[in-house]
Design a protein around this motif. Sequence first.
Motif, PDB file in Angstrom:
ATOM      1  N   VAL A  74      36.195  32.028  36.080  1.00  0.00           N
ATOM      2  CA  VAL A  74      36.876  33.111  35.359  1.00  0.00           C
ATOM      3  C   VAL A  74      36.891  34.379  36.204  1.00  0.00           C
ATOM      4  CG1 VAL A  74      36.744  34.628  33.352  1.00  0.00           C
ATOM      5  CG2 VAL A  74      36.434  32.165  33.081  1.00  0.00           C
ATOM      6  N   ALA A  75      35.760  34.657  36.869  1.00  0.00           N
ATOM      7  CA  ALA A  75      35.698  35.826  37.749  1.00  0.00           C
ATOM      8  C   ALA A  75      36.676  35.698  38.909  1.00  0.00           C
ATOM      9  CB  ALA A  75      34.276  36.010  38.272  1.00  0.00           C
ATOM     10  N   LEU A  76      36.803  34.501  39.467  1.00  0.00           N
ATOM     11  CA  LEU A  76      37.723  34.298  40.588  1.00  0.00           C
ATOM     12  C   LEU A  76      39.184  34.385  40.145  1.00  0.00           C
ATOM     13  CD1 LEU A  76      35.881  31.405  42.482  1.00  0.00           C
ATOM     14  CD2 LEU A  76      36.147  33.783  43.232  1.00  0.00           C
ATOM     15  N   PHE A  77      39.503  33.868  38.957  1.00  0.00           N
ATOM     16  CA  PHE A  77      40.866  34.032  38.432  1.00  0.00           C
ATOM     17  C   PHE A  77      41.177  35.518  38.243  1.00  0.00           C
ATOM     18  CE2 PHE A  77      40.497  29.580  36.582  1.00  0.00           C
ATOM     19  CZ  PHE A  77      41.470  29.040  37.404  1.00  0.00           C
ATOM     20  N   PHE A  78      40.214  36.240  37.679  1.00  0.00           N
ATOM     21  CA  PHE A  78      40.353  37.687  37.479  1.00  0.00           C
ATOM     22  C   PHE A  78      40.614  38.378  38.817  1.00  0.00           C
ATOM     23  CE2 PHE A  78      38.595  41.958  36.852  1.00  0.00           C
ATOM     24  CZ  PHE A  78      39.090  42.309  35.613  1.00  0.00           C
ATOM     25  N   ILE A  81      44.218  37.477  40.372  1.00  0.00           N
ATOM     26  CA  ILE A  81      45.321  38.198  39.741  1.00  0.00           C
ATOM     27  C   ILE A  81      45.404  39.613  40.282  1.00  0.00           C
ATOM     28  CG2 ILE A  81      46.066  39.215  37.547  1.00  0.00           C
ATOM     29  CD1 ILE A  81      45.106  36.614  36.205  1.00  0.00           C
ATOM     30  N   ARG A  82      44.254  40.244  40.471  1.00  0.00           N
ATOM     31  CA  ARG A  82      44.263  41.613  40.994  1.00  0.00           C
ATOM     32  C   ARG A  82      44.632  41.651  42.475  1.00  0.00           C
ATOM     33  NH1 ARG A  82      42.704  41.173  36.552  1.00  0.00           N
ATOM     34  NH2 ARG A  82      42.550  42.885  35.056  1.00  0.00           N
ATOM     35  N   GLN A  83      44.277  40.623  43.211  1.00  0.00           N
ATOM     36  CA  GLN A  83      44.745  40.548  44.597  1.00  0.00           C
ATOM     37  C   GLN A  83      46.264  40.405  44.639  1.00  0.00           C
ATOM     38  OE1 GLN A  83      42.427  37.232  46.030  1.00  0.00           O
ATOM     39  NE2 GLN A  83      40.888  38.556  46.976  1.00  0.00           N
ATOM     40  N   PHE A  84      46.815  39.576  43.771  1.00  0.00           N
ATOM     41  CA  PHE A  84      48.263  39.387  43.729  1.00  0.00           C
ATOM     42  C   PHE A  84      48.976  40.685  43.378  1.00  0.00           C
ATOM     43  CE2 PHE A  84      52.216  38.485  41.501  1.00  0.00           C
ATOM     44  CZ  PHE A  84      52.840  37.606  42.364  1.00  0.00           C
ATOM     45  N   LEU A  85      48.417  41.442  42.440  1.00  0.00           N
ATOM     46  CA  LEU A  85      49.051  42.674  41.982  1.00  0.00           C
ATOM     47  C   LEU A  85      48.720  43.872  42.855  1.00  0.00           C
ATOM     48  CD1 LEU A  85      48.421  42.276  38.143  1.00  0.00           C
ATOM     49  CD2 LEU A  85      50.542  41.808  39.385  1.00  0.00           C
ATOM     50  N   ILE A  89      39.628  46.317  42.837  1.00  0.00           N
ATOM     51  CA  ILE A  89      38.760  45.259  42.289  1.00  0.00           C
ATOM     52  C   ILE A  89      37.353  45.823  42.094  1.00  0.00           C
ATOM     53  CG2 ILE A  89      37.757  42.988  42.720  1.00  0.00           C
ATOM     54  CD1 ILE A  89      40.291  42.569  44.572  1.00  0.00           C
ATOM     55  N   ALA A  90      36.869  45.736  40.852  1.00  0.00           N
ATOM     56  CA  ALA A  90      35.515  46.194  40.538  1.00  0.00           C
ATOM     57  C   ALA A  90      34.556  45.033  40.771  1.00  0.00           C
ATOM     58  CB  ALA A  90      35.442  46.700  39.099  1.00  0.00           C
ATOM     59  N   SER A  91      34.099  44.874  42.001  1.00  0.00           N
ATOM     60  CA  SER A  91      33.268  43.721  42.353  1.00  0.00           C
ATOM     61  C   SER A  91      31.943  43.728  41.607  1.00  0.00           C
ATOM     62  CB  SER A  91      33.020  43.702  43.863  1.00  0.00           C
ATOM     63  OG  SER A  91      32.475  44.929  44.298  1.00  0.00           O
ATOM     64  N   ARG A  92      31.385  44.907  41.356  1.00  0.00           N
ATOM     65  CA  ARG A  92      30.107  44.963  40.637  1.00  0.00           C
ATOM     66  C   ARG A  92      30.250  44.465  39.209  1.00  0.00           C
ATOM     67  NH1 ARG A  92      27.374  50.787  42.426  1.00  0.00           N
ATOM     68  NH2 ARG A  92      27.165  50.289  44.665  1.00  0.00           N
ATOM     69  N   ARG A  93      31.360  44.812  38.554  1.00  0.00           N
ATOM     70  CA  ARG A  93      31.576  44.335  37.188  1.00  0.00           C
ATOM     71  C   ARG A  93      31.762  42.823  37.163  1.00  0.00           C
ATOM     72  NH1 ARG A  93      35.765  48.829  34.596  1.00  0.00           N
ATOM     73  NH2 ARG A  93      34.402  50.649  34.869  1.00  0.00           N
ATOM     74  N   LEU A  94      32.469  42.308  38.158  1.00  0.00           N
ATOM     75  CA  LEU A  94      32.638  40.859  38.223  1.00  0.00           C
ATOM     76  C   LEU A  94      31.300  40.168  38.411  1.00  0.00           C
ATOM     77  CD1 LEU A  94      35.835  40.456  40.424  1.00  0.00           C
ATOM     78  CD2 LEU A  94      35.615  40.034  37.986  1.00  0.00           C
ATOM     79  N   ALA A  95      30.475  40.694  39.311  1.00  0.00           N
ATOM     80  CA  ALA A  95      29.156  40.101  39.544  1.00  0.00           C
ATOM     81  C   ALA A  95      28.301  40.185  38.283  1.00  0.00           C
ATOM     82  CB  ALA A  95      28.467  40.818  40.705  1.00  0.00           C
TER      83      ALA A  95
END
Length: 388
Positions: A74-78, A81-85, A89-95
């Motif tokens: 789910v984190a990688l899909f998130f 999508i942001r890489q495409f757009l 990217i809030a990497s800390r929130r993803l982690a």
Amino acid sequence: MDIRTLFLAQTGALAAIATMLWVARSAADERNGLKTWTWAVACQALAYLLLAHLKWWPMPLSTLLGNALGALSVALFFLAIRQFLGMPIASRRLALMVCVVSGAAAASAILEQMARANSPASMPSLVPTIVNGFVYGWLQLLNALALWRKPKPELRTVQHIVALLYLGMGLLLPVRAAFILLTELQAGQFQLSEDWSEAIYLFGFIYIIATNLGFLQMCKLRAEAEVRLQAMTDGLTELPNRRALDEAMAGALGTAQRQRQPFALLMLDLDFFKSINDRFGHHTGDRVLATFARQLRAGLRAQDQAFRYGGEEFVALLPDTQAAGAMVLAERLRSQVACAGDASQPAISASFGVAIWQPGDSAEAIFQRADRALYQAKAAGRDRVVLA
């Protein structure tokens, strides 16, 4: 419904998608997020395989690893999508999200193992389903919002469909989690009513296939748009080229004929450009062309368009512009691009021919008038503007 069979079917579909994406990968996938998406699909496939609870996987370990891989996917899909757009990217929130969901999975696995030790007939823990429902639902809603906002015209339809799929999943997951939390906590994860189970898992299967196809289509449409843009752009000056000018001229003529609003066409030619190449070399000549193009683009209004016509010739389209306004703008451009030279720097000036659309004009007719005016400007000594 046999949930285990469904999970295995999803595993097979996702594994096939991940394999094909990996085989067909290219350097461009680093920029459009497809490489990250491929890793997300692979993690999701493994997650479903583990959560199917096959006999050779110990139950606590499969629950723990399955939910951890699910959180990672789910984190990688998130992220994809942001890489495409092109979004930050809030990497800390993803982690943090991965750690929270993985921690919940670990806690539920421990609780489940303790419960089974006391009662072998106990049902699986619902902690991962409830926590994942709220956390994943929030992320899916963020994905839907990101995809819905300001898509490019060539991507709008597909991007909005994918956004609606994410919206549906973003609403379904927390609703299911709340339902379990409030009314079904004692029933077990797979003991919801048959209607609930069938609707949820059927939509989940459709969602997986459709979002993967949708993201691939988005990447394809963007790649096609980039190729088309390259075909319509001059590589040296980065201005639209002759092909783009033909399309823009057709549009300008159509608008002028419908609305009876004249437009102006400027033809510009760098003076004595051959001598610049002969004296300073072609590298300097290319630099002069690129610099001139930037100055031309900067000197035009927001609604105007500049094109490289060929060689040292350029064209500018000025919509909704009368002769007086076109002459003022052309004179300003002429003075802005003029540059006195020295031993190391070539002198730069340009001649301008101006033509105004008249009812009944074809593209050829207005180009001929602008070209005649440009020839008159050059014959009269260059570095000047002439109106046809």
